[in-house]
Design a protein around this motif. Structure first.
Motif, PDB file in Angstrom:
ATOM      1  N   ALA A 108       0.698  -1.057   0.108  1.00 41.19           N
ATOM      2  CA  ALA A 108      -0.097  -0.194  -0.121  1.00 41.19           C
ATOM      3  C   ALA A 108       0.865   1.343  -0.175  1.00 41.19           C
ATOM      4  O   ALA A 108       2.014   1.323   0.558  1.00 41.19           O
ATOM      5  N   HIS A 109       0.418   2.202  -0.824  1.00 41.96           N
ATOM      6  CA  HIS A 109       0.955   3.441  -0.849  1.00 41.96           C
ATOM      7  C   HIS A 109       0.100   4.658  -1.435  1.00 41.96           C
ATOM      8  O   HIS A 109      -1.135   4.062  -1.669  1.00 41.96           O
ATOM      9  N   ARG A 110       0.278   5.906  -1.430  1.00 38.81           N
ATOM     10  CA  ARG A 110      -0.613   6.859  -2.038  1.00 38.81           C
ATOM     11  C   ARG A 110       0.464   7.808  -2.797  1.00 38.81           C
ATOM     12  O   ARG A 110       1.342   7.960  -2.279  1.00 38.81           O
ATOM     13  N   TRP A 149      -5.072   5.729  -0.387  1.00 39.92           N
ATOM     14  CA  TRP A 149      -4.184   4.932  -0.049  1.00 39.92           C
ATOM     15  C   TRP A 149      -4.846   3.620  -1.150  1.00 39.92           C
ATOM     16  O   TRP A 149      -5.990   3.475  -1.153  1.00 39.92           O
ATOM     17  N   ASP A 151      -3.577  -0.790  -2.353  1.00 37.68           N
ATOM     18  CA  ASP A 151      -2.876  -1.768  -2.565  1.00 37.68           C
ATOM     19  C   ASP A 151      -3.519  -2.759  -3.526  1.00 37.68           C
ATOM     20  O   ASP A 151      -4.635  -2.605  -3.568  1.00 37.68           O
ATOM     21  N   GLU A 181       4.446   5.796   1.946  1.00 32.83           N
ATOM     22  CA  GLU A 181       4.294   4.545   2.214  1.00 32.83           C
ATOM     23  C   GLU A 181       3.291   4.402   3.267  1.00 32.83           C
ATOM     24  O   GLU A 181       3.293   5.034   4.264  1.00 32.83           O
ATOM     25  N   TYR A 182       2.542   3.183   3.042  1.00 31.98           N
ATOM     26  CA  TYR A 182       1.816   2.998   4.294  1.00 31.98           C
ATOM     27  C   TYR A 182       2.405   2.243   5.293  1.00 31.98           C
ATOM     28  O   TYR A 182       3.457   1.667   5.218  1.00 31.98           O
ATOM     29  N   THR A 183       2.001   2.287   6.573  1.00 32.34           N
ATOM     30  CA  THR A 183       2.733   1.597   7.568  1.00 32.34           C
ATOM     31  C   THR A 183       2.849   0.130   7.786  1.00 32.34           C
ATOM     32  O   THR A 183       3.784  -0.434   8.384  1.00 32.34           O
ATOM     33  N   GLN A 187      -3.236  -2.072   3.517  1.00 31.05           N
ATOM     34  CA  GLN A 187      -4.222  -1.144   4.363  1.00 31.05           C
ATOM     35  C   GLN A 187      -5.268  -2.129   4.930  1.00 31.05           C
ATOM     36  O   GLN A 187      -5.876  -3.080   4.375  1.00 31.05           O
TER      37      GLN A 187
END
Length: 348
Positions: A108-110, A149, A151, A181-183, A187
């Motif tokens: 996942a990212h945005r 977000w 993925d 970047e997502y943690t 998500q």
């Protein structure tokens, strides 16, 4: 005297003058004016085609060389031959083919770039956008609004491939690109699958609903529904002589384009139909879905069948001749041209 009627002495004086003003960060407009303000658009992109039977084996090879997680996005960029090394399919648009294999997750990212996914092959994969999953089936058109977000994952048993279309070149030109970047790898989904469709594709909205942002709140447009719509349109009205049967994907709450920078269209050309010459300032990417058609672009002939991809650079004259009933998906930068008052069309 030279061909322009300027003496050698005058020419030398001008060159000295240009050399003297250059350290002041000045330059003479008269020496570049016609290049800056041309008589008509001169795209660097060229008409071109990617054949599915050539690119699909290369995607499978990539699948054996690098995982989706390691690559983040396992994509083969569709590089226009007129723009080598620039990751552009047209002067203003990006295109790439993404592969995901069973059991994989593309993390996942945005980002501020808007994206579309158009599914070409396989089933069992999904895209998650801002907490909601949607399945990916061939012909489905799915959007990833800017700064959401997202993925991708695969819960099926066969390779899945889709076309990514983004406004990367435009955002890069404006220097407005951000990314985060997502943690976690994927998500957390907190909305039921199909929730956005239930809210926004029924033809019903709350009385006090106010649109939020410029992008469609409906992010999945299944092909089964789109195919039915274009069949109905084909039965109810003759094809446009220049465009065939042509329906645009819309934001259901505004009637506008699904995204502010990318326009998406589903086209149908009945067997034996040939369009009249057409040109417009927007650059267009065409994706074959069903049947076969011959596209002539400024003297270049591109024959496309299922999953083949072709490019029509802006302000290029083009026609389509259908050898079979043909369904074609397309995306372009038309919304930007419209909003800026720059769109121009010419119908022959």
């Amino acid at each position: 005297m030279n061909d322009s009627g300027t003496s050698q002495a005058d020419h030398a004086a001008r060159e000295r003058y240009y050399d003297e003003i250059r350290p002041l960060n000045l330059a003479p407009l008269w020496s570049v004016l016609k290049g800056l303000v041309p008589a008509q658009p001169v795209p660097e992109a060229e008409p071109c085609k990617w054949a599915w039977d050539e690119v699909y084996p290369q995607l499978l090879r990539a699948g054996g060389l690098i995982s989706a997680e390691e690559a983040e996005r396992r994509v083969l960029v569709l590089e226009n031959p007129g723009l080598p090394g620039k990751s552009k399919i047209t002067d203003t648009l990006y295109g790439g083919l993404q592969l995901i294999l069973p059991g994989e997750t593309a993390p996942a990212h945005r980002h501020t770039q808007s994206a579309l996914r158009f599914v070409l092959h396989g089933s069992g994969a999904y895209t998650a956008v801002d907490g909601e999953k949607t399945p990916m089936e061939r012909g489905d058109f799915i959007i990833t609004p800017h700064w959401t977000w997202h993925d991708h994952g695969h819960e099926g048993s066969e390779p899945v491939v889709w076309l990514d279309g983004l406004d990367v070149p435009l955002v890069s030109f404006l220097r407005t690109g951000f990314r985060e970047e997502y943690t976690q790898k994927a998500q957390t989904t907190f909305q039921a699958a199909g929730e956005s469709a239930a809210r926004f594709s029924s033809g019903l909205l709350p009385l006090d609903y106010v649109p939020r942002g410029l992008t469609s709140p409906l992010f999945s447009y299944p092909y089964a529904r789109s195919r039915e719509a274009i069949e109905v349109q084909a039965r109810s009205a003759p094809p446009d002589p220049h465009l065939g049967v042509c329906l645009r994907y819309v934001n259901p709450v505004t009637g506008g384009w699904t995204m502010p920078t990318i326009g998406t269209v589903l086209r149908y050309y009945p067997q034996g139909f040939t369009t009249r010459p057409y040109r417009s300032t927007d650059s267009t990417v065409l994706v074959g879905l069903e049947g076969e058609a011959e596209i002539r672009v400024s003297g270049t002939t591109l024959r496309i069948g299922p999953n083949d991809i072709a490019v029509v650079p802006g302000w290029s004259e083009w026609t389509v001749a259908a050898q079979q009933d043909a369904v074609v998906f397309s995306y372009s930068d038309r919304p930007v041209h419209e909003k800026l008052g720059l769109l121009r069309e010419l119908r022959g």
